[in-house]
Motif scaffolding. Structure first.
Motif, PDB file in Angstrom:
ATOM      1  N   VAL A 203       0.857  -1.384   0.114  1.00  0.00           N
ATOM      2  CA  VAL A 203      -0.031  -0.099   0.062  1.00  0.00           C
ATOM      3  C   VAL A 203       0.819   1.374  -0.214  1.00  0.00           C
ATOM      4  CG1 VAL A 203      -1.583   1.269   1.360  1.00  0.00           C
ATOM      5  CG2 VAL A 203      -1.732  -1.362   0.907  1.00  0.00           C
ATOM      6  N   ASP A 204       0.605   1.869  -0.975  1.00  0.00           N
ATOM      7  CA  ASP A 204       1.591   3.418  -1.286  1.00  0.00           C
ATOM      8  C   ASP A 204       0.606   4.381  -0.569  1.00  0.00           C
ATOM      9  OD1 ASP A 204      -0.405   4.549  -2.839  1.00  0.00           O
ATOM     10  OD2 ASP A 204       0.741   3.893  -4.508  1.00  0.00           O
ATOM     11  N   LEU A 205       1.386   5.715  -0.312  1.00  0.00           N
ATOM     12  CA  LEU A 205       0.925   6.454   0.493  1.00  0.00           C
ATOM     13  C   LEU A 205      -0.464   6.816   0.088  1.00  0.00           C
ATOM     14  CD1 LEU A 205       0.935   8.821   2.664  1.00  0.00           C
ATOM     15  CD2 LEU A 205       2.160  10.200   1.326  1.00  0.00           C
ATOM     16  N   GLY A 206      -0.641   7.055  -1.238  1.00  0.00           N
ATOM     17  CA  GLY A 206      -2.127   7.504  -1.826  1.00  0.00           C
ATOM     18  C   GLY A 206      -3.105   6.492  -1.571  1.00  0.00           C
ATOM     19  N   GLU A 207      -2.790   5.232  -1.551  1.00  0.00           N
ATOM     20  CA  GLU A 207      -3.779   4.051  -1.307  1.00  0.00           C
ATOM     21  C   GLU A 207      -4.102   4.075   0.063  1.00  0.00           C
ATOM     22  OE1 GLU A 207      -2.738   0.618  -4.470  1.00  0.00           O
ATOM     23  OE2 GLU A 207      -1.332   1.007  -2.781  1.00  0.00           O
ATOM     24  N   PHE A 208      -3.136   4.417   1.039  1.00  0.00           N
ATOM     25  CA  PHE A 208      -3.247   4.444   2.434  1.00  0.00           C
ATOM     26  C   PHE A 208      -4.137   5.646   2.954  1.00  0.00           C
ATOM     27  CE2 PHE A 208      -1.294   5.539   6.704  1.00  0.00           C
ATOM     28  CZ  PHE A 208      -1.305   4.396   7.370  1.00  0.00           C
ATOM     29  N   THR A 209      -3.762   6.819   2.538  1.00  0.00           N
ATOM     30  CA  THR A 209      -4.647   7.966   2.705  1.00  0.00           C
ATOM     31  C   THR A 209      -6.038   7.786   2.383  1.00  0.00           C
ATOM     32  OG1 THR A 209      -2.564   9.341   2.619  1.00  0.00           O
ATOM     33  CG2 THR A 209      -4.780  10.565   2.421  1.00  0.00           C
ATOM     34  N   ALA A 210      -6.157   7.457   1.090  1.00  0.00           N
ATOM     35  CA  ALA A 210      -7.685   7.147   0.685  1.00  0.00           C
ATOM     36  C   ALA A 210      -8.616   5.880   1.347  1.00  0.00           C
ATOM     37  CB  ALA A 210      -7.588   6.880  -0.809  1.00  0.00           C
ATOM     38  N   GLY A 211      -7.551   4.878   1.784  1.00  0.00           N
ATOM     39  CA  GLY A 211      -8.195   4.118   2.531  1.00  0.00           C
ATOM     40  C   GLY A 211      -8.474   4.049   4.008  1.00  0.00           C
ATOM     41  N   PHE A 212      -7.665   4.797   4.712  1.00  0.00           N
ATOM     42  CA  PHE A 212      -8.116   5.194   6.051  1.00  0.00           C
ATOM     43  C   PHE A 212      -9.279   6.129   5.873  1.00  0.00           C
ATOM     44  CE2 PHE A 212      -4.423   3.252   8.047  1.00  0.00           C
ATOM     45  CZ  PHE A 212      -4.965   2.997   9.143  1.00  0.00           C
ATOM     46  N   ASP A 213      -9.283   6.988   4.906  1.00  0.00           N
ATOM     47  CA  ASP A 213     -10.554   7.922   4.794  1.00  0.00           C
ATOM     48  C   ASP A 213     -11.931   6.838   4.797  1.00  0.00           C
ATOM     49  OD1 ASP A 213     -12.112  10.408   4.656  1.00  0.00           O
ATOM     50  OD2 ASP A 213     -11.873  10.176   2.400  1.00  0.00           O
TER      51      ASP A 213
END
Length: 187
Positions: free
Chosen positions: A76-86
């Motif tokens: 999970v890259d940073l973009g996926e991580f941020t969108a996923g936590f949201d």
């Protein structure tokens, strides 16, 4: 949609979780973090405490982080991580209680080495340094900001409030923003 502060919080947490600093979080990063945590508190790898923390981390990986993986590479890259936590934690009303609270409870139980129901400054610093690679200075700042009643320890309620604020609050003044130490400056 996450505001600038929430995006900075997620980027900060991502950097702390990316144990091998390869620009992605994977299951190994979660396992390494869990292992460092239980080792720092002196629990054997096969102990009940160790199994509990590893199980909670594995559940967080399987139920929250892995589903963030858009391209199916199990990283999970940073973009996926941020969108996923949201999507999984910040937006749903029960997101924190369902996905993060069980991990926070496992941390709390592990940190409370003397069993007095409170997390001391020393216990918090040990957790912050081992599980999240935080410096002692950042850990001290975090602890002072989270100790809402200034009694020198954190209750389970204070820790849950801080966690929920970190993951869900868009408020720049929320104490929970300090859960993982000071946020890096805006870029």
């Amino acid at each position: 949609m996450l505001n600038d502060l929430q995006q900075r919080k997620m980027a900060h947490l991502f950097a702390l979780l990316d144990v091998d600093d390869d620009g992605a979080v994977d299951k190994m990063d979660y396992t390494a973090s869990a292992d460092r945590l239980v080792n720092a508190f002196g629990f054997a790898p096969g102990s009940t405490e160790s199994r509990r923390v590893r199980e909670r981390y594995a559940r967080l990986w399987d139920e929250v982080t892995l589903p963030m993986d858009v391209n199916g590479d199990e990283r999970v890259d940073l973009g996926e991580f941020t969108a996923g936590f949201d999507r999984f934690v910040t937006q749903p009303e029960e997101g924190y209680r369902t996905h993060v609270a069980p991990v926070a409870d496992a941390f709390y139980d592990l940190m409370d080495t003397d069993g007095d129901g409170r997390i001391t400054r020393t216990e918090y610093l040990r957790m912050a340094g081992s599980a999240f690679r935080m410096s002692e200075a950042d850990g001290l700042i975090a602890f002072e900001r989270l100790d809402l009643d200034a009694n020198g320890s954190l209750s389970r309620q204070e820790l849950h409030l801080a966690n929920e604020q970190f993951f869900r609050s868009p408020d720049a003044h929320a104490h929970g923003n300090w859960l993982f130490g000071p946020l890096p400056p805006r870029i």
